[in-house]
Design an enzyme around this catalytic site. Structure first.
Site: not given
Ligand code: PEP
Length: 251
Positions: A13, A15, A96, A98, A168, A174, A213
């Protein structure tokens, strides 16, 4: 019943990151990679044709990060699933955190988007996850269960299993703070049990990704959990070598 063999899936992803030059470098590096798993690369809308062309002939399929719940028409600023298909997308991320937190997507809208994706033959990666406050209040399974129930009200498990679910935890996205393999496995098992209450066999086939992460150093232990079928990777997917190292852990 025999357990289904689920091929691992690792999805990038990106983003709202990338540029024509950076994308070209990424796909050039990716072309040398032999991933042992299924791979999806979810790029920003405007770069989909470029990234799709770059991925052609590799093991990775193209994905988007969002779609409209509507058919094409007067919806300024939106992108229809039909358009994603036309530029070569096979995958699309839906719901997601976000988008839920910053763009007001509630579970009903997320469910409509997932339904629209599967109706068109796009494979959705439907995201669910709790905030830190919800986890601290002991509400993780309730929150995730409610988010999933909304999606299941419009999409049969069989259809969701054409794509994937992604657990998630919002507090892990992040932040550099990963769920422990045991914390993640607990939620993944609960998600699979909820799917199984609707359709036992499709639940065995459904892939449930972990996101939050994930890095080369922790991917192996996470992916070794019985109900973790791969990952949705944000920050660590921006460098092709790091993403490839995570894919290598998905055997
Ligand atoms: C995500 O945004 O789907 C995600 C898992 O981000 P990160 O790996 O940066 O935590």
């Amino acid at each position: 019943m025999e357990a289904a063999v689920r091929r691992k899936l690792v999805a990038a992803n990106w983003k709202m990151n990338g540029s024509s030059a950076a994308n070209a470098q990424w796909v050039a590096a990716w072309r040398a990679v032999k991933a042992p798993c299924e791979v999806a690369v979810c790029a920003p809308f405007v770069y989909l044709p470029q990234v799709g062309a770059g991925l052609a002939g590799t093991s990775a399929e193209l994905g988007a990060q969002n779609l409209s719940e509507q058919a094409p028409g007067a919806f300024t600023g939106e992108v229809a699933g039909e358009m994603l298909l036309e530029v070569g997308c096979r995958w699309v991320i839906v719901g997601h955190s976000e988008r839920r937190a910053m763009y007001g997507e509630n579970s009903e809208l997320v469910a409509k988007k997932a339904a629209r994706a599967v109706a068109l033959g796009l494979k959705p990666i439907v995201c669910v996850g709790e905030t830190l406050a919800e986890r601290d209040a002991g509400r993780t399974l309730e929150v995730v269960g409610t988010q999933l129930a909304a999606v299941l009200s419009l999409c049969p498990v069989e259809q969701l299993a054409s794509g994937a679910l992604a657990y998630e935890p919002v507090w892990a996205i992040g932040t550099g703070r990963t769920a422990t393999p045991a914390q993640a496995q607990e939620v993944h098992a609960a998600i699979r049990a909820q799917l199984a209450r609707a359709d036992t066999q499709a639940a065995q086939r459904a892939r449930i990704l972990y996101g939050g992460s994930v890095k080369p150093g922790n991917a192996g232990e996470l992916f070794a959990q019985p109900d973790i079928d791969g990952g949705l990777i944000g920050g660590a997917s921006l460098a092709a070598a790091e993403f490839a190292a995570i894919c290598a852990a998905a055997t």
